[in-house]
Scaffold this motif. Structure first.
Motif, PDB file in Angstrom:
ATOM      1  N   SER A  26       0.827  -1.212   0.000  1.00  0.00           N
ATOM      2  CA  SER A  26       0.000   0.000   0.000  1.00  0.00           C
ATOM      3  C   SER A  26       0.857   1.256   0.000  1.00  0.00           C
ATOM      4  N   ILE A  27       1.916   1.229   0.815  1.00  0.00           N
ATOM      5  CA  ILE A  27       2.817   2.391   0.862  1.00  0.00           C
ATOM      6  C   ILE A  27       3.460   2.611  -0.499  1.00  0.00           C
ATOM      7  N   LEU A  28       3.916   1.519  -1.127  1.00  0.00           N
ATOM      8  CA  LEU A  28       4.532   1.626  -2.444  1.00  0.00           C
ATOM      9  C   LEU A  28       3.542   2.138  -3.483  1.00  0.00           C
ATOM     10  N   LEU A  29       2.306   1.633  -3.416  1.00  0.00           N
ATOM     11  CA  LEU A  29       1.279   2.047  -4.367  1.00  0.00           C
ATOM     12  C   LEU A  29       1.013   3.539  -4.266  1.00  0.00           C
ATOM     13  N   TRP A  30       0.763   4.034  -3.059  1.00  0.00           N
ATOM     14  CA  TRP A  30       0.421   5.447  -2.909  1.00  0.00           C
ATOM     15  C   TRP A  30       1.633   6.354  -3.123  1.00  0.00           C
ATOM     16  N   ARG A  32       3.766   5.678  -5.542  1.00  0.00           N
ATOM     17  CA  ARG A  32       3.711   5.772  -7.007  1.00  0.00           C
ATOM     18  C   ARG A  32       2.658   6.772  -7.459  1.00  0.00           C
ATOM     19  N   VAL A  33       1.501   6.745  -6.799  1.00  0.00           N
ATOM     20  CA  VAL A  33       0.431   7.675  -7.158  1.00  0.00           C
ATOM     21  C   VAL A  33       0.882   9.116  -6.948  1.00  0.00           C
ATOM     22  N   ALA A  34       1.470   9.385  -5.762  1.00  0.00           N
ATOM     23  CA  ALA A  34       1.912  10.751  -5.458  1.00  0.00           C
ATOM     24  C   ALA A  34       2.994  11.210  -6.419  1.00  0.00           C
ATOM     25  N   LEU A  35       3.945  10.317  -6.727  1.00  0.00           N
ATOM     26  CA  LEU A  35       5.014  10.679  -7.653  1.00  0.00           C
ATOM     27  C   LEU A  35       4.465  10.933  -9.051  1.00  0.00           C
ATOM     28  N   GLY A  36       3.497  10.128  -9.469  1.00  0.00           N
ATOM     29  CA  GLY A  36       2.916  10.312 -10.801  1.00  0.00           C
ATOM     30  C   GLY A  36       2.208  11.641 -10.941  1.00  0.00           C
ATOM     31  N   ILE A  37       1.338  11.953  -9.977  1.00  0.00           N
ATOM     32  CA  ILE A  37       0.612  13.226 -10.028  1.00  0.00           C
ATOM     33  C   ILE A  37       1.581  14.394  -9.873  1.00  0.00           C
ATOM     34  N   ILE A 631      -9.651  14.550  -4.227  1.00  0.00           N
ATOM     35  CA  ILE A 631      -9.855  13.231  -3.615  1.00  0.00           C
ATOM     36  C   ILE A 631     -10.222  12.205  -4.676  1.00  0.00           C
ATOM     37  N   ARG A 632     -11.129  12.582  -5.572  1.00  0.00           N
ATOM     38  CA  ARG A 632     -11.525  11.672  -6.653  1.00  0.00           C
ATOM     39  C   ARG A 632     -10.330  11.350  -7.547  1.00  0.00           C
ATOM     40  N   ILE A 633      -9.499  12.358  -7.810  1.00  0.00           N
ATOM     41  CA  ILE A 633      -8.320  12.134  -8.655  1.00  0.00           C
ATOM     42  C   ILE A 633      -7.403  11.100  -8.009  1.00  0.00           C
ATOM     43  N   PHE A 634      -7.172  11.231  -6.696  1.00  0.00           N
ATOM     44  CA  PHE A 634      -6.306  10.277  -6.019  1.00  0.00           C
ATOM     45  C   PHE A 634      -6.935   8.887  -5.985  1.00  0.00           C
TER      46      PHE A 634
END
Length: 719
Positions: A26-30, A32-37, A631-634
């Motif tokens: 989960s930490i890795l996933l989020w 990745r999400v934060a880095l992508g955005i 929030i929806r974007i994340f």
């Protein structure tokens, strides 16, 4: 503090390995999400930064996120997650992750500081007299452009020619478009998994069903968008947008059936779960491969015959018939066989992931009931030129008998029609009763006859659909625990799972626990929570489970209350609980050139969607539920990142196109607003009145702030 840290490590040490892996994932996933955005925001601001530096503009700050001063009373909170200064620029990550900015000398988007910033930019180094002169003429007409430029700091943004400032303002959008295409190209070069726009099934009574579209065809064109490798999501999105824009306009659709293309024009219908959404009633294809995580629904007959060794296995045969795995939809004959033989034990051949094969015997799925049979509603739709229409059946006819079966209930009717034999229907039309003989055709039944919400049912081969209202046709007093027995014509209002029920341990967590929670809230009958949907949902509950039923007596309008219990039924169900995964293919570019072409096409489509959405927003075709914020974007970003690298890259392409278009809207504070001022300056030969620009920027800032507050709270409401 040390005790808290030691407690944390103790907790981690005592955690199960699977739990730690899940936490790490989960930490890795989020991350990745934060880095992508953050990357999308970074490249936008990088465009402004590089262009400004190219033309010699002094950049004082480069931030991803915003860093406003934050205070709670006397306590000053940090405004950044980190910052450093290199050369003349301060680089940092702001505490508020809603965008980013490059602060250039002479430019400030805060209307309260614009005047001071402009005065600062007009100063030459060490020239204090110039500022005094400006104070003396405050409120008078601005100086000529050439004189003003002579007084500006040569490294300030306002000192640069209009054409250079236009390039600086548009560079962020340009970078988003370019990097968006690069993201998409990288995704296609890597390989994009997708569900093809192949017709897995058609929902009873829907537009595609009425047009007589058979499962197995591939959609190659929809509403002017042609693509031989069309993704199901692309097709669905095009239909959704077209239906929102012009609900009554027929949507052109081309379906390829091998060596022939068939063209249709379908008018969309409202989605039962969201009336503003439109659909044509086409479902995505299901593969013949079992899930690697859960190959059967809990407490189903499939769960009783499948083992862990069958996880990920592929069905290769049924009752001696081999499945053609090279077909467009290999499972079509198998699903048709399942739905036309619901009461038959079927021998299924499986090829396991280790390459071995073996046979299982899949028995019929026994049904459970609470003593309620529901009535057959009137015929609600006909297939154009289908068997029923050709035989003379009409919408509104009420079926009273099927062959020797008199006054069937709704469930009994679909079971009687499942074998697909020629049959004589007795129907009531107004005051008369007619006999209509229908010979079914060979239309495959790849979905359960009651697929969807269950307010309509159809055996495709007969070419008619009928309503299934929540109206009692018959009631068994054997299932009555207490209260009033139900009577024919009673209308079901709600059924609630009683809190006094006891369940086996498997109901304490997972989907079975969720099922108990939802049914305990009460099933309130409407066009979404239908009688068929309720009967399907209770099949995994243990016998003896009790429910409270509220029904309205048709003759008097009185609400009657009963308590009924779940028991074994003599009938069978169509669904047997096989946990099959969606059909999926991988679209991979064969070269960098092909990847670039696909990347550019992806950008064009996403840009088109943004402009289309804005047009619908202006015309009021979009509801607030369809507008998302951070929030929806994340949430969506997390969902796409879970699907893999390619899906996340395509999401970043979509996000880049949204950021590019929205940033270029002609709203002061945004890049588009600055461009409007620059265009006016180019036309007039002088800057827009500073006071007017400040006021317009203030209005734009308030509008943008109000929009951000709205979408944020809208996200909270819709979570």
């Amino acid at each position: 503090m040390n005790d808290m840290i030691s407690d944390l490590f103790l907790l981690i040490a005592q955690s199960e390995p699977d739990g730690l892996m899940a936490l790490g994932g989960s930490i890795l996933l989020w991350t990745r999400v934060a880095l992508g955005i953050g990357l999308v925001i970074f490249v936008h601001e990088l465009g402004h930064f590089v262009a400004a530096k190219t033309f010699g503009v002094k950049c004082e700050k480069f931030y991803v996120g915003f860093d406003p001063p934050l205070k709670i009373g006397p306590i000053k909170l940090p405004s950044t997650l980190g910052k450093f200064t290199y050369g003349e620029t301060e680089y940092g990550i702001g505490i508020i992750p809603l965008g980013g900015y490059v602060k250039m000398l002479g430019q400030d988007d805060d209307p309260r500081k614009m005047k001071d910033e402009a005065a600062r930019a007009r100063q030459l180094s060490g020239d204090a007299e110039s500022d005094e002169e400006e104070d003396e003429i405050d409120g008078q007409t601005a100086k000529a452009s050439a004189d003003e430029l002579a007084e500006l700091d040569p490294r300030s943004l306002p000192a640069k020619p209009v054409w250079q400032r236009m390039i600086i303002m548009s560079a962020g959008v340009f970078m988003n478009v370019v990097t968006g295409a690069m993201f998409a190209a990288a995704a296609f070069f890597y390989g994009v998994p997708y569900t093809p726009a192949v017709i897995g099934g058609v929902t009873p009574g829907g537009p595609a069903w009425q047009a007589g579209i058979d499962p197995g065809g591939q959609v190659v064109s929809v509403d002017g968008m042609d693509d031989a490798q069309m993704h199901f999501r692309e097709m669905r999105s095009a239909i959704l947008h077209a239906g929102l824009e012009t609900p009554d306009r027929p949507i052109p659709l081309t379906v390829s059936f091998g060596d022939r293309n068939v063209q249709y024009e379908l008018v969309t219908q409202p989605h039962p779960l969201q009336k503003r959404f439109r659909m044509i009633g086409i479902t995505s294809p299901t593969s013949t491969t079992l899930s690697e995580s859960e190959n059967a629904a809990p407490r189903s007959v499939a769960a009783s015959v499948l083992t862990e060794a069958d996880l990920g296995a592929t069905i290769v045969s049924f009752d001696g018939t081999e499945i053609d795995e090279t077909a467009m939809v290999p499972g079509t004959p198998f699903f048709d066989y399942l739905n036309t033989h619901p009461d038959k034990t079927i021998s299924i051949g499986l090829r396991r992931t280790d390459g071995s094969t073996h046979q299982i015997e899949l028995p019929p799925q026994p049904s459970k009931w609470v003593g309620i049979r529901t009535a057959v509603g009137p015929v609600s739709a006909l297939v154009t030129n289908g068997p029923a229409e050709q035989a003379g059946m009409q919408v509104g006819d009420v079926i009273e008998a099927v062959g020797d079966l008199k006054s069937p209930d709704a469930e009994e009717l679909v079971l009687a029609l499942a074998p697909r034999q020629p049959v004589v229907f007795s129907v009531r039309r107004g005051d008369e009763t007619l006999d209509i003989e229908i010979t079914p055709d060979d239309s495959p039944q790849t979905l359960s006859p009651t697929y969807g919400t269950g307010d309509k049912a159809s055996v495709n081969a007969y070419g008619f659909a009928f309503d299934m209202p929540a109206v009692v046709d018959a009631f068994s007093k054997d299932q009555l625990v207490k209260g009033d027995p139900l009577e024919p014509t009673d209308e079901l209002k709600s059924i609630t799972l009683l809190q006094t029920n006891e369940y086996p341990d498997e109901f304490k967590s997972g989907p079975l626990a969720d099922l108990v929670t939802e049914l305990s809230k009460g099933w309130k009958f409407d066009e979404v929570q239908t009688a068929t949907g309720f009967f399907e949902s209770i099949q995994s509950l243990p016998e003896g489970t009790e429910f409270k039923v509220l029904a309205e007596r048709a003759e008097t309008g009185v609400i009657v209350e009963s308590v009924v219990k779940l028991a074994a039924d003599q009938r069978v169900r169509f669904e047997r609980g096989l946990g099959l995964v969606a059909s999926e293919q991988i679209q991979t570019a064969g070269s960098i050139k092909e990847a670039s072409v696909l990347g550019i096409r992806e950008c064009r489509r996403r840009l088109g969607e943004v402009f289309r959405f804005l047009n619908m927003l202006v015309h009021g075709s979009v509801s607030k539920d369809q507008v998302g914020g951070p929030i929806r974007i994340f949430q969506v970003a997390g969902s796409e990142a879970e699907r893999g690298v390619s899906a996340q890259l395509l999401f970043l392409t979509m996000l880049s196109m949204n950021l590019a278009v929205l940033n270029f809207l002609p709203i002061p504070v945004l890049d588009g607003g600055h461009m409007v001022f620059l265009i006016c300056e180019a036309i007039m030969g002088r800057r827009v009145n500073e006071e007017l620009e400040m006021r317009l920027t203030l209005v734009g800032g308030i509008m943008l702030l109000a929009l951000m507050v709205f979408v944020f709270f809208n996200d909270l409401i819709n979570i």
